[in-house]
Write a protein that holds these residues in place. Structure first.
Motif, mmCIF file in Angstrom:
data_model
loop_
_atom_site.group_PDB
_atom_site.id
_atom_site.type_symbol
_atom_site.label_atom_id
_atom_site.label_comp_id
_atom_site.label_asym_id
_atom_site.label_seq_id
_atom_site.Cartn_x
_atom_site.Cartn_y
_atom_site.Cartn_z
ATOM 1 N N ASP A 20 68.452 97.756 47.260
ATOM 2 C CA ASP A 20 69.472 97.156 47.157
ATOM 3 C C ASP A 20 69.586 96.106 45.973
ATOM 4 O O ASP A 20 68.454 95.816 45.430
ATOM 5 C CB ASP A 20 70.119 96.360 48.485
ATOM 6 N N ARG A 21 70.657 95.649 45.457
ATOM 7 C CA ARG A 21 70.719 95.093 44.082
ATOM 8 C C ARG A 21 70.109 93.745 44.047
ATOM 9 O O ARG A 21 69.782 93.186 43.060
ATOM 10 C CB ARG A 21 72.174 95.138 43.496
ATOM 11 N N PHE A 22 70.204 93.034 45.381
ATOM 12 C CA PHE A 22 69.304 91.742 45.467
ATOM 13 C C PHE A 22 67.980 91.752 45.894
ATOM 14 O O PHE A 22 67.151 90.744 45.749
ATOM 15 C CB PHE A 22 70.099 90.890 46.593
ATOM 16 N N GLY A 23 67.320 92.891 45.971
ATOM 17 C CA GLY A 23 65.963 93.118 46.015
ATOM 18 C C GLY A 23 65.521 92.983 47.613
ATOM 19 O O GLY A 23 64.313 92.832 47.727
ATOM 20 N N THR A 24 66.279 92.943 48.631
ATOM 21 C CA THR A 24 66.038 92.802 49.951
ATOM 22 C C THR A 24 64.983 93.981 50.287
ATOM 23 O O THR A 24 64.153 93.529 51.283
ATOM 24 C CB THR A 24 67.194 92.623 50.940
ATOM 25 N N HIS A 25 65.029 94.885 49.811
ATOM 26 C CA HIS A 25 64.137 96.189 50.368
ATOM 27 C C HIS A 25 62.578 95.711 49.903
ATOM 28 O O HIS A 25 61.744 96.375 50.440
ATOM 29 C CB HIS A 25 64.678 97.300 49.511
ATOM 30 N N ARG A 26 62.475 94.639 49.050
ATOM 31 C CA ARG A 26 61.223 94.197 48.720
ATOM 32 C C ARG A 26 60.667 93.175 49.802
ATOM 33 O O ARG A 26 59.482 92.547 49.490
ATOM 34 C CB ARG A 26 61.036 93.821 47.462
ATOM 35 N N VAL A 27 61.150 92.799 50.609
ATOM 36 C CA VAL A 27 61.016 91.449 51.582
ATOM 37 C C VAL A 27 60.041 91.927 52.767
ATOM 38 O O VAL A 27 60.400 92.988 53.030
ATOM 39 C CB VAL A 27 62.198 90.781 51.905
ATOM 40 N N LEU A 28 58.976 91.470 52.472
ATOM 41 C CA LEU A 28 58.185 91.683 53.704
ATOM 42 C C LEU A 28 58.056 90.701 54.894
ATOM 43 O O LEU A 28 58.123 91.196 56.014
ATOM 44 C CB LEU A 28 56.571 92.076 53.372
ATOM 45 N N GLU A 29 58.072 89.795 54.499
ATOM 46 C CA GLU A 29 58.326 88.623 55.456
ATOM 47 C C GLU A 29 58.867 87.190 55.012
ATOM 48 O O GLU A 29 58.667 87.013 53.998
ATOM 49 C CB GLU A 29 56.958 88.249 56.332
ATOM 50 N N PRO A 30 59.909 86.587 55.806
ATOM 51 C CA PRO A 30 60.518 86.940 57.218
ATOM 52 C C PRO A 30 61.638 88.126 56.712
ATOM 53 O O PRO A 30 62.330 87.947 55.659
ATOM 54 C CB PRO A 30 60.992 85.824 57.872
ATOM 55 N N THR A 78 65.397 87.720 54.917
ATOM 56 C CA THR A 78 65.700 87.044 53.823
ATOM 57 C C THR A 78 66.130 87.473 52.550
ATOM 58 O O THR A 78 65.522 88.784 52.318
ATOM 59 C CB THR A 78 64.296 85.932 53.534
ATOM 60 N N LEU A 79 66.287 86.898 51.575
ATOM 61 C CA LEU A 79 66.543 87.448 50.135
ATOM 62 C C LEU A 79 65.014 87.195 49.561
ATOM 63 O O LEU A 79 64.468 86.152 50.258
ATOM 64 C CB LEU A 79 67.468 86.805 49.306
ATOM 65 N N PRO A 80 64.724 87.763 48.604
ATOM 66 C CA PRO A 80 63.509 87.584 47.904
ATOM 67 C C PRO A 80 62.879 86.185 47.552
ATOM 68 O O PRO A 80 61.729 85.914 47.674
ATOM 69 C CB PRO A 80 63.484 88.620 46.624
ATOM 70 N N GLN A 81 63.954 85.443 47.136
ATOM 71 C CA GLN A 81 63.421 84.061 46.871
ATOM 72 C C GLN A 81 62.944 83.129 47.814
ATOM 73 O O GLN A 81 61.936 82.560 47.656
ATOM 74 C CB GLN A 81 64.616 83.300 46.117
ATOM 75 N N ALA A 82 63.756 83.191 48.953
ATOM 76 C CA ALA A 82 63.797 82.468 50.227
ATOM 77 C C ALA A 82 62.406 83.137 50.744
ATOM 78 O O ALA A 82 61.684 82.542 52.059
ATOM 79 C CB ALA A 82 64.608 82.426 51.041
#
Ligand code: NAP
Length: 346
Positions: free
Chosen positions: A8-18, A21-25
């Motif tokens: 997705d354009r915000f990069g949420t697919h790269r978030v492993l934990e938690p 969340t969005l990538p910055q958080a």
């Protein structure tokens, strides 16, 4: 590379934990860059420009080039991004575009494979792999590495200008939000206070204030060495040597120098505890722009309440439209500013 998923354009697919969340958080991002998504650009990284508050903290925790390099490697290994767990800040990077996904707009607008670019989004949300730290530059906070990074479609990139040295451009782009935001906030005739006026963002903010018609600009620096660039630039009517963390004293001296309380105060220091000086120096109804990443929301909010000061406090959003081009233009138009940046970063 294998066939690509969209992401997705915000990069949420790269978030492993938690998750969620969005990538910055996020605490940790997926930095397996052998698997790309259509919403991503892949960069071959040449250098990181570490955020000033973060670099200072790392130097204090584990001094020297080796100590800083080790902390960067540990952070990226743990989190998949250079997101300093103590200061919460990152920085940005310069590199070359290797691959552009089919859904990587708008970040990819005007950018082609092979272009040298700087990221205009924080390292705190940028998936990063580091193979090797080649060198750490203590004076400029720049770190040369071999590695790769991802920029998401919702991010932003600037092509490296051909008219400015790369390290100079990188240093200015790191704080690209400062000058354009100040130009938006100021009204002609305003009294403006800049805490940390001799640093990168402090010089840019002071100059933006002066060019936008400030009535009086007062700068604060903690020692004569750090004050010297601000004095040479001449954007501030007066540069005072004072410790911005000593709130009452710094506000009294600044207000005395200006002859009135400030309409706009900009905090550009790279240390914590500078909230009260800014609050006490600013008039009721005035504005404080906390550009500093060492600012505490709690201290600012409760501190202003505690002294009954009715000020508007703005979080230093690093983005505003056209900020990279406006900041590079300022360097082109202002020879003294450019020379100061070239001397420090060139
Ligand atoms: P910089 O070039 O290192 O400048 C910081 C300046 O503050 C230095 O001249 C420093 O002096 C001075 N200073 C430190 N402690 C002080 C004190 N107690 N009293 C008075 N002056 C003091 O940093 P920068 O790159 O401009 O960044 C400034 C801040 O903005 C940092 O907190 C950074 O993390 C943040 N930042 C924000 C954004 C955003 O988008 N909001 C983007 C990038 C950076 P010395 O050199 O003597 O220490």
């Amino acid at each position: 590379m294998l066939g690509m998923s969209r992401g997705d354009r915000f990069g949420t697919h790269r978030v492993l934990e938690p998750r969620g969340t969005l990538p910055q958080a996020a605490w940790r991002l997926d930095n397996d860059l052998t698997r790309m998504f259509e919403s991503e650009l892949l960069l071959e990284v040449e250098a990181l420009n570490i955020d000033s508050a973060s670099f200072r903290q790392m130097e204090e925790a584990n001094p020297g080039t080796e100590g800083v390099a080790q902390q960067i490697l540990e952070t990226v290994a743990q989190r998949g991004k250079q997101h300093n767990p103590v200061t919460g800040s990152g920085g940005m990077l310069v590199g070359r575009v290797v691959q552009i996904g089919s859904e990587a707009e708008p970040a990819a607008t005007g950018i082609g494979v092979g272009d040298r670019v700087a990221t205009l989004v924080s390292l705190t949300l940028t998936p990063l792999r580091i193979e090797r730290v080649r060198s750490v530059h203590l004076r400029t906070h720049q770190v040369e590495i071999d590695g790769q990074a991802i920029v998401f479609a919702s991010g932003a990139l600037a092509k490296m200008p051909s008219t400015l040295g790369e390290k100079v451009a990188l240093a200015a782009l790191d704080v690209a939000g400062a000058a354009p935001q100040v130009a938006r906030l100021i009204k002609p005739g305003d009294a403006v206070l800049v805490l940390g006026c001799g640093g990168k963002s402090g010089l840019l903010a002071s100059l933006a204030a002066r060019r936008s018609g400030a009535g009086v600009v007062i700068g604060i620096e903690r020692d004569a060495v750090a004050a010297a660039p601000a004095q040479r630039l001449g954007a501030a009517h007066e540069v005072l040597i004072a410790d911005a963390t000593r709130g009452v004293e710094v506000a009294e001296r600044a207000v005395a120098a200006a002859g009135r309380e400030f309409d706009l105060t900009i905090s550009c220091v790279n240390v914590p505890d500078a909230e009260m000086g800014a609050i006490l120096a600013t008039r009721d109804g005035g504005t404080i722009y906390f550009f500093s990443m060492a600012t505490s929301f709690t201290r600012a909010a409760l501190g202003a309440e505690g002294v009954s000061r009715d000020v508007t406090m703005i979080v230093g959003n690093g983005y505003c439209p056209g900020h990279a081009a406006a900041t590079l233009k300022l360097l082109e138009e202002e020879p003294v500013l450019r020379k100061l940046f070239e001397e420090r970063f060139g």
